[in-house]
Design an enzyme around this catalytic site. Structure first.
Site, PDB file in Angstrom:
ATOM      1  N   SER A  87       0.823  -1.213   0.000  1.00  0.00           N
ATOM      2  CA  SER A  87       0.000   0.000   0.000  1.00  0.00           C
ATOM      3  C   SER A  87       0.857   1.263   0.000  1.00  0.00           C
ATOM      4  CB  SER A  87      -0.888  -0.012   1.248  1.00  0.00           C
ATOM      5  OG  SER A  87      -1.440   1.267   1.472  1.00  0.00           O
TER       6      SER A  87
ATOM      7  N   TYR B  99      -2.116   5.405  -4.302  1.00  0.00           N
ATOM      8  CA  TYR B  99      -3.264   6.304  -4.180  1.00  0.00           C
ATOM      9  C   TYR B  99      -2.847   7.569  -4.896  1.00  0.00           C
ATOM     10  CZ  TYR B  99      -5.970   3.683  -0.695  1.00  0.00           C
ATOM     11  OH  TYR B  99      -6.748   2.755  -0.048  1.00  0.00           O
TER      12      TYR B  99
ATOM     13  N   THR C  63      -5.359   2.592  -7.257  1.00  0.00           N
ATOM     14  CA  THR C  63      -6.667   2.428  -6.617  1.00  0.00           C
ATOM     15  C   THR C  63      -7.521   3.653  -6.903  1.00  0.00           C
ATOM     16  OG1 THR C  63      -5.722   1.025  -4.914  1.00  0.00           O
ATOM     17  CG2 THR C  63      -7.835   2.057  -4.402  1.00  0.00           C
TER      18      THR C  63
ATOM     19  N   ARG D 146     -17.331   5.697   7.349  1.00  0.00           N
ATOM     20  CA  ARG D 146     -17.115   4.514   8.196  1.00  0.00           C
ATOM     21  C   ARG D 146     -17.542   4.829   9.624  1.00  0.00           C
ATOM     22  NH1 ARG D 146     -11.225   3.137   5.667  1.00  0.00           N
ATOM     23  NH2 ARG D 146     -11.949   3.045   3.504  1.00  0.00           N
TER      24      ARG D 146
ATOM     25  N   LYS E  40      -7.467  -0.653  -9.652  1.00  0.00           N
ATOM     26  CA  LYS E  40      -8.141  -1.381  -8.571  1.00  0.00           C
ATOM     27  C   LYS E  40      -9.392  -0.647  -8.108  1.00  0.00           C
ATOM     28  CE  LYS E  40      -7.314  -3.268  -3.923  1.00  0.00           C
ATOM     29  NZ  LYS E  40      -7.929  -2.392  -2.950  1.00  0.00           N
TER      30      LYS E  40
ATOM     31  N   HIS F  55     -13.324  -2.663  -2.297  1.00  0.00           N
ATOM     32  CA  HIS F  55     -12.493  -2.235  -1.168  1.00  0.00           C
ATOM     33  C   HIS F  55     -12.969  -2.915   0.123  1.00  0.00           C
ATOM     34  CE1 HIS F  55      -9.469   1.156  -0.792  1.00  0.00           C
ATOM     35  NE2 HIS F  55      -9.543   0.773   0.464  1.00  0.00           N
TER      36      HIS F  55
ATOM     37  N   ARG G 251      -8.389  -8.906   4.664  1.00  0.00           N
ATOM     38  CA  ARG G 251      -8.545  -9.016   6.128  1.00  0.00           C
ATOM     39  C   ARG G 251      -7.947 -10.298   6.722  1.00  0.00           C
ATOM     40  NH1 ARG G 251     -13.495  -6.224   4.552  1.00  0.00           N
ATOM     41  NH2 ARG G 251     -13.788  -4.285   5.721  1.00  0.00           N
TER      42      ARG G 251
END
Ligand SMILES: Cc1cc2nc3c(=O)[nH]c(=O)nc-3n(C[C@H](O)[C@H](O)[C@H](O)COP(=O)(O)O)c2cc1C
Length: 398
Positions: free
Chosen positions: A128, A152, A178, A187, A260, A284, A339
């Site tokens: 990342s 990003y 991405t 969130r 992505k 995502h 995850r």
């Protein structure tokens, strides 16, 4: 004795049982998640586990796998099984480590532990942009293991171009751009806790080490870390990003570009027209748009829409070998794990990630053989049925 990874993994676990040993890192995803919840502080756990809004899309990602069922075939000699696929000319496993940011909230060794695990297990890793160790440090830990860098796109093109140049110089094999994060998702778990790890200086190592980023600062980040954090917030995302920007990025690098976060077939086609060599069908992990289509439901149409030769990758909801088999049969060349390995990292650093990878590979291998295939690359729609359509046709004809 066979050395297929599934046979080997089962054998080592059952042999351990004779010495009263059972796996310390849980095998079942649900248990892995529960153990990570115990091990982590609440904010860090919620950051990983949570999704946008009511988390409908997190649930939809899981539920979409139920709609497709594998149809095992037998008596087809599956004694030797080939798990490898070819992506951008490289032979690799059909699963990779997804870009997961701010891993320092999970374990102090963060991306270095993950890179060492990837290297030990020969599993490609996507690093990342928002990592706690730099592009260069992670490349070194990965050695010859296939390595992709996830970008990003920054609102400052010089920072974006500098990241791309660093990834190229450090030997990364592909650039993952991405595009599903032009804005932060809503969130609720993180908002309720008022928790954003970047504000605490986590996950910004690539920025504070970057010459183009540092040129924007009046004082070096070592002297004024708070200022660096605020500047990071300023350059991190770019809500004005459009197809021309993507074309610019594709032209900026010789690396294959993989876009992505696409879910619509027209977007996937357009990405390849802009110069992308691949796409990741992904929402995502349900972290951006609450109510977005499950990634698995989007996969078949995207896979059909893109030209032959376009790499189609998939993530969001892959937990077990059978999930990967379904995605591969529906047109993916490889899947990304998110995850599950983040929880493995939280539980036991490099060893935890390696355990997750060993189990996933073992499960994938055995499931492949049990559905009657001896090569991942030969999987296609014949391997599964859409049970909704099947039941409906039963109703109509019967
Ligand atoms: C804690 C966390 C951090 C993430 N960070 C990034 C990131 O920095 N860049 C990115 O492209 N995707 C990121 N993702 C999305 C993953 O790459 C992947 O799309 C997602 O985890 C797939 O869903 P799953 O883990 O439920 O299978 C992140 C996901 C999680 C859970």
């Amino acid at each position: 004795m066979s050395d297929n990874p599934g046979d080997t993994r089962q054998r080592e676990i059952y042999m351990g049982g004779l010495a009263e040993m059972t796996p310390e890192v849980p095998l079942a995803y649900e248990d892995l998640e529960a153990a990570a919840m115990e091990a982590l502080d609440g904010a860090a756990f919620d950051y990983v586990m949570g999704g946008a809004g009511a988390e409908r899309t997190v649930r939809a990602n899981a539920a979409a796998f139920d709609r497709w069922r594998l149809v095992p075939r037998f008596l087809r000699d599956v004694a030797e099984r080939d798990l490898f696929v070819e992506v951008f000319g490289v032979e690799q496993y059909p699963f990779m480590l997804a870009p997961v940011g701010v891993q320092s909230i999970l374990h102090e060794d963060a991306e270095l532990a993950v890179a060492r695990a990837a290297s030990a297990q020969g599993v490609p890793m996507v690093l990342s942009s928002v990592s706690s160790f730099t592009i260069e440090e992670v490349a070194e830990a990965l050695g010859d293991t296939p390595k992709w860098f996830q970008l990003y796109p920054s609102s400052d093109r010089e920072v974006a171009a500098s990241f791309v140049a660093r990834a190229e110089a450090a030997g990364y094999d592909a650039l993952v751009v991405t595009v599903d994060t032009p804005l932060p998702g809503w969130r609720e778990r993180d908002l309720q806790r008022a928790y954003l790890p970047f504000l605490e200086g986590e996950g910004i190592a690539n920025y504070t080490s970057d010459p183009a980023f540092r040129a924007r600062l009046d004082q070096p980040p070592e002297e004024n870390p708070q200022m660096a954090v605020l500047e990071f917030i300023d350059v991190f995302g770019d809500a004005s990003l459009d197809w021309e920007d993507l074309a610019w990025l594709c032209a900026e690098t010789d690396l294959p570009v993989v876009v992505k976060g696409l879910l619509h077939p027209a977007d996937a086609r357009r990405a390849t027209e802009a110069g992308a060599a691949g796409v990741v069908v992904s929402n995502h992990g349900g972290r951006q748009v609450d109510g977005a289509i499950a990634a698995l439901d989007a996969l078949p149409r995207v896979a059909e829409a893109v030209a032959d030769g376009t790499a189609v990758l998939f993530d969001s909801g892959v937990r077990r070998g059978a999930d990967a088999i379904k995605a591969l049969a529906l047109g993916a060349d490889a899947v990304l794990l998110g995850r599950p390995y983040a929880y493995g990292l939280a539980l036991d650093g490099q060893h935890g990630v390696e355990e997750v990878l060993r189990n996933f590979r073992g499960d994938l291998d055995l499931t492949l053989g049990l559905v009657g295939h001896d090569a991942v690359s030969a999987l296609d729609r014949e391997a599964l049925v859409d049970v909704w359509a099947l039941r409906l046709s039963g109703l109509v004809s019967g």
